[in-house]
Design a protein around this motif. Structure first.
Motif, PDB file in Angstrom:
ATOM      1  N   HIS A   2       0.860  -1.173   0.000  1.00 33.12           N
ATOM      2  CA  HIS A   2       0.000   0.000   0.000  1.00 33.12           C
ATOM      3  C   HIS A   2       0.897   1.223   0.000  1.00 33.12           C
ATOM      4  O   HIS A   2       2.050   1.182   0.420  1.00 33.12           O
ATOM      5  N   HIS A   5       2.865   5.886   3.596  1.00 33.73           N
ATOM      6  CA  HIS A   5       2.196   6.157   4.856  1.00 33.73           C
ATOM      7  C   HIS A   5       2.954   7.236   5.577  1.00 33.73           C
ATOM      8  O   HIS A   5       4.022   6.969   6.120  1.00 33.73           O
ATOM      9  N   VAL A  50      -2.576   8.306   8.973  1.00 32.42           N
ATOM     10  CA  VAL A  50      -3.251   7.300   9.798  1.00 32.42           C
ATOM     11  C   VAL A  50      -2.214   6.726  10.749  1.00 32.42           C
ATOM     12  O   VAL A  50      -1.147   6.293  10.309  1.00 32.42           O
ATOM     13  N   ILE A  53      -0.742   1.498  14.160  1.00 32.23           N
ATOM     14  CA  ILE A  53      -1.124   0.895  15.436  1.00 32.23           C
ATOM     15  C   ILE A  53      -0.035   0.028  16.019  1.00 32.23           C
ATOM     16  O   ILE A  53       0.070  -0.104  17.230  1.00 32.23           O
ATOM     17  N   ALA A  54       0.741  -0.591  15.170  1.00 30.21           N
ATOM     18  CA  ALA A  54       1.795  -1.459  15.694  1.00 30.21           C
ATOM     19  C   ALA A  54       2.722  -0.639  16.583  1.00 30.21           C
ATOM     20  O   ALA A  54       3.035  -1.039  17.709  1.00 30.21           O
ATOM     21  N   LEU A 101     -12.284  -6.402  16.513  1.00 32.03           N
ATOM     22  CA  LEU A 101     -12.885  -7.671  16.900  1.00 32.03           C
ATOM     23  C   LEU A 101     -12.124  -8.812  16.235  1.00 32.03           C
ATOM     24  O   LEU A 101     -12.176  -8.965  15.023  1.00 32.03           O
TER      25      LEU A 101
ATOM     26  N   ASN B  57       5.435  -6.481  14.058  1.00 31.74           N
ATOM     27  CA  ASN B  57       4.727  -5.820  12.962  1.00 31.74           C
ATOM     28  C   ASN B  57       5.354  -4.486  12.620  1.00 31.74           C
ATOM     29  O   ASN B  57       5.397  -4.088  11.464  1.00 31.74           O
ATOM     30  N   LEU B  58       5.797  -3.815  13.658  1.00 34.38           N
ATOM     31  CA  LEU B  58       6.364  -2.480  13.453  1.00 34.38           C
ATOM     32  C   LEU B  58       7.510  -2.549  12.456  1.00 34.38           C
ATOM     33  O   LEU B  58       7.623  -1.708  11.574  1.00 34.38           O
ATOM     34  N   ARG B  61       6.354  -4.581   8.874  1.00 28.57           N
ATOM     35  CA  ARG B  61       5.314  -3.938   8.074  1.00 28.57           C
ATOM     36  C   ARG B  61       4.244  -4.928   7.636  1.00 28.57           C
ATOM     37  O   ARG B  61       3.568  -4.725   6.635  1.00 28.57           O
ATOM     38  N   LEU B 102      -9.900 -10.552  11.555  1.00 27.17           N
ATOM     39  CA  LEU B 102     -10.570  -9.363  12.080  1.00 27.17           C
ATOM     40  C   LEU B 102     -11.926  -9.240  11.429  1.00 27.17           C
ATOM     41  O   LEU B 102     -12.022  -9.096  10.212  1.00 27.17           O
ATOM     42  N   ARG B 114     -15.432   4.389   7.794  1.00 25.87           N
ATOM     43  CA  ARG B 114     -14.565   3.880   8.837  1.00 25.87           C
ATOM     44  C   ARG B 114     -13.693   2.743   8.304  1.00 25.87           C
ATOM     45  O   ARG B 114     -12.482   2.721   8.505  1.00 25.87           O
ATOM     46  N   ARG B 117     -10.939   3.913   5.962  1.00 28.44           N
ATOM     47  CA  ARG B 117      -9.815   4.473   6.695  1.00 28.44           C
ATOM     48  C   ARG B 117      -8.986   3.365   7.335  1.00 28.44           C
ATOM     49  O   ARG B 117      -7.770   3.369   7.299  1.00 28.44           O
ATOM     50  N   TYR B 118      -9.712   2.424   7.889  1.00 31.92           N
ATOM     51  CA  TYR B 118      -9.022   1.358   8.599  1.00 31.92           C
ATOM     52  C   TYR B 118      -8.140   0.548   7.659  1.00 31.92           C
ATOM     53  O   TYR B 118      -6.977   0.283   7.955  1.00 31.92           O
ATOM     54  N   THR B 120      -6.990   1.375   4.732  1.00 34.04           N
ATOM     55  CA  THR B 120      -5.914   2.189   4.192  1.00 34.04           C
ATOM     56  C   THR B 120      -4.809   2.381   5.214  1.00 34.04           C
ATOM     57  O   THR B 120      -3.657   2.603   4.861  1.00 34.04           O
ATOM     58  N   GLY B 121      -5.180   2.297   6.467  1.00 35.47           N
ATOM     59  CA  GLY B 121      -4.199   2.491   7.530  1.00 35.47           C
ATOM     60  C   GLY B 121      -3.175   1.381   7.642  1.00 35.47           C
ATOM     61  O   GLY B 121      -2.231   1.482   8.404  1.00 35.47           O
ATOM     62  N   GLY B 122      -3.367   0.341   6.849  1.00 33.27           N
ATOM     63  CA  GLY B 122      -2.389  -0.739   6.875  1.00 33.27           C
ATOM     64  C   GLY B 122      -2.420  -1.560   8.154  1.00 33.27           C
ATOM     65  O   GLY B 122      -1.399  -2.030   8.625  1.00 33.27           O
ATOM     66  N   HIS B 123      -3.593  -1.731   8.707  1.00 36.75           N
ATOM     67  CA  HIS B 123      -3.704  -2.511   9.934  1.00 36.75           C
ATOM     68  C   HIS B 123      -3.863  -3.995   9.647  1.00 36.75           C
ATOM     69  O   HIS B 123      -3.833  -4.808  10.558  1.00 36.75           O
ATOM     70  N   ASP B 125      -3.245  -7.198   6.430  1.00 33.21           N
ATOM     71  CA  ASP B 125      -2.479  -7.516   5.229  1.00 33.21           C
ATOM     72  C   ASP B 125      -3.357  -7.737   4.005  1.00 33.21           C
ATOM     73  O   ASP B 125      -2.880  -7.701   2.872  1.00 33.21           O
ATOM     74  N   SER B 145      -7.686   0.892  -1.098  1.00 35.58           N
ATOM     75  CA  SER B 145      -6.786   0.538   0.004  1.00 35.58           C
ATOM     76  C   SER B 145      -5.513  -0.106  -0.515  1.00 35.58           C
ATOM     77  O   SER B 145      -4.501  -0.141   0.175  1.00 35.58           O
ATOM     78  N   GLY B 146      -5.594  -0.632  -1.733  1.00 38.34           N
ATOM     79  CA  GLY B 146      -4.432  -1.292  -2.285  1.00 38.34           C
ATOM     80  C   GLY B 146      -4.147  -2.638  -1.663  1.00 38.34           C
ATOM     81  O   GLY B 146      -3.135  -3.262  -1.950  1.00 38.34           O
ATOM     82  N   LEU B 147      -5.042  -3.115  -0.824  1.00 35.85           N
ATOM     83  CA  LEU B 147      -4.820  -4.395  -0.168  1.00 35.85           C
ATOM     84  C   LEU B 147      -5.290  -5.543  -1.054  1.00 35.85           C
ATOM     85  O   LEU B 147      -6.319  -5.424  -1.723  1.00 35.85           O
TER      86      LEU B 147
END
Lengths: 350, 350
Positions: A2, A5, A50, A53-54, A101, B57-58, B61, B102, B114, B117-118, B120-123, B125, B145-147
């Motif tokens: 993606h 960021h 954004v 979160i990690a 969740l 994860n940090l 990525r 999730l 929501r 945004r989520y 796109t935030g890369g939370h 994979d 999102s490109g996911l």
DNA sequence: GCACGACATGAGAGCGCTCTCACCGTCTTT
DNA sequence: AAAGACGGTGAGAGCGCTCTCATGTCGTGC
């Protein structure tokens, strides 16, 4: 994978402030001049920032996620939208508090071990658990993980024992059953049979207790007490057993309270097969107000309704409260188990 | 909250090696002497070390999590265990690859934003999406999102257009419908009506296409073509409409193919209310093999079955493959949409 | 016997964020 | 008018991990 960021750093540079200030704005912490706050917000929007979160979780030691653990989903999840509805309530409430969740469905023994490791690993802040049987290892796993946990349905005592401040959301099964049986009594029924679910589940045993409550002192004929397993087939067999045990029409039950709608559906089938009319010969009351069973059946089923979605919301709410993200009532009374009311819905079968 | 969490550092000290080596062992990277590897493993076990995913994860990525997005769950999730089963398949496959699930249920317009945004935030994979309508914004959100994304059911063209390499798992609705209608033809039915679902869903339109296929050149009477909305009530009304349009018994349809079991259930009800016998006067075939509708109904429903759980597994498998965690077939053919077979199940209603 | 490559290991930078603490300017207090 | 209190801001230290790169230690070929 993606795109780009932007980081806090980038936003800070764009707004001409420090990382700390941006962090404060993003997290809604007080103590930033409105003017600056606006400027930072503009930069956030401009760059499409954004938070990662990690990185956040790494330092805060919180994950912003809770696990929803559903044991043995094959049992109920299939014919029964129960979990789906509960999930909706849970999902809604969690989303409103920016909490993720994580769904875990347990199918095999090995899954329990996996879950245990996972929960202990601190990947989530808390858990919502649906453990159906009294001997389910889930309460113990929850206790071992040390995570705040809320159960769907009152867990059996073996789990409760170890965790005195156990939290759960349950519907008032006992009262619901009481209402159902009282209704049958009011209709003038004299020989009211019961088809119980598996009594190692509190929902089943509570409903049986309610049945006994309503019948009061009159010790019910053991011949009116059949065991089922919460399935259609089990209900059909239990109904057959009840009919076979009664020698003549006089001894035959004139009403049946089934522990759930699935079994009531089975009972209806058996009654139809035996040429008995419902409700004329035998009245039938179910439990759950399961749409397919209750409203599509012929005749439609008198049953007991519980607000399943609301129960999901309450579960999530209770957990969030315990996690200290409970919204308004932060410093109110500590979270405690919740029992939601049940309501009789009278339809054609009684 | 939860106990002491030993870090990599602690394990390294305990085993007398460096952090890097422990990391290699924990992640199964090659290039560590077996002897050392064992020593490290022992230390991991001794200390009860569990990696901190946030930290991992940090730097990597990647999140090791996949979002399952279900739009408008009120529509189907309730009376229909469809999603629950699909989730089971998905959950099983993801768990086998140490990937978290999730769950996000979208109920309102605001939820879409929501989610966007989520994602796109890369939370996460990747995503698995259930978007029911052709004009659903979900495919666009996924693209934005490109996911990597896999859809449950073939999305309508408006989404497909933007994402040429779109991935989905669908059941062969067209062929299933063809089987159903051919079966009715083989039974000697002459006037076969159809009750379609909302045609802005590919499942509904594909089933209609299958119906038309089976009927072949004979242009079907438009009076045999009713619209439903995939609900029991809609099916009942559509059936009534079909009967009302036919002036006499000769013009009346002698069979109905309903786009799903819910509508078939409604059709059964209307037929019963009108005093028509099933299958003698009118044969009924449904679609989905939804247990409550198909097997509890009177008569039980001839319908088309799809292996929903398997579809879930395939969806997850496809996504994992695209994420490069596809198990054995790493370098095989690139992932491509999958269409699973449908199978007619003949019961009492035809 | 020496240079070289192959392999195993460790040192260290840094992922993006939060949070403490020091700093500074402004306002109150004596 | 000096001293303190206070609210706003920035600097900087890590959170626990992965991964690159340097270093060390062999074995191999000439």
């Amino acid at each position: 994978m993606h795109g780009d960021h932007p980081t806090l750093e980038a936003v800070a540079a764009h707004a001409g402030v420090s990382r700390a200030t941006v962090s404060r704005v993003v997290n809604g912490t007080a103590g930033v001049r409105p003017e600056l706050r606006e400027r930072v917000k503009a930069s956030v929007a401009a760059l499409g920032y954004v938070p990662n979160i990690a990185a956040r979780n790494l330092v805060t030691r919180r994950t912003g996620a809770v696990a929803v653990v559903i044991a043995e989903p094959e049992t109920r999840v299939f014919a029964d939208p129960f979990f789906a509805r509960q999930l909706r309530g849970i999902s809604r409430t969690l989303a409103a508090h920016d909490t993720q969740l994580l769904l875990m469905l347990l199918e095999q023994r090995a899954d329990y071990e996996r879950i245990g490791r996972y929960l202990t690993g601190g990947h989530v802040d808390g858990t919502l658990m649906f453990s159906l049987h009294n001997d389910d290892p889930l309460p113990a796993i929850a206790a071992a993980s040390g995570l705040p946990t809320v159960f769907g349905g009152r867990p059996g005592w073996s789990g409760a024992e170890r965790q005195p401040d156990i939290l759960y959301v349950d519907t008032d099964n006992r009262d619901g059953a009481r209402q159902a049986v009282r209704h049958l009594l009011e209709r003038g029924r004299k020989r009211i049979a019961v088809i119980t679910g598996p009594l190692d589940q509190t929902s089943a045993s509570d409903r049986l207790d309610g049945y006994l409550d309503a019948l009061g002192a009159e010790a019910p004929d053991p011949g009116l007490h059949a065991h089922g397993d919460f399935t259609v087939e089990g209900g059909a067999q239990a109904m057959a057993w009840l009919l076979d045990r009664s020698p003549g029409p006089a001894a035959r039950p004139d009403a049946v309270f089934a522990g759930n709608d699935l079994m009531a559906t089975g009972a209806l089938r058996t009654l139809r097969d035996r040429g008995l009319r419902v409700p004329d010969d035998v009245a039938v009351v179910g439990y759950d107000d399961l749409e397919p069973a209750a409203t599509w059946s012929e005749p439609s089923l008198t049953t007991v309704r519980q607000d399943v979605e609301r129960m999901g919301e309450l579960m999530a709410g209770l957990l969030l409260q315990r996690l200290g993200r409970g919204g308004a009532s932060e410093d109110d009374a500590p979270p405690a188990p919740v029992v939601t009311p049940a309501r009789l819905v009278v339809r054609g079968s009684s």
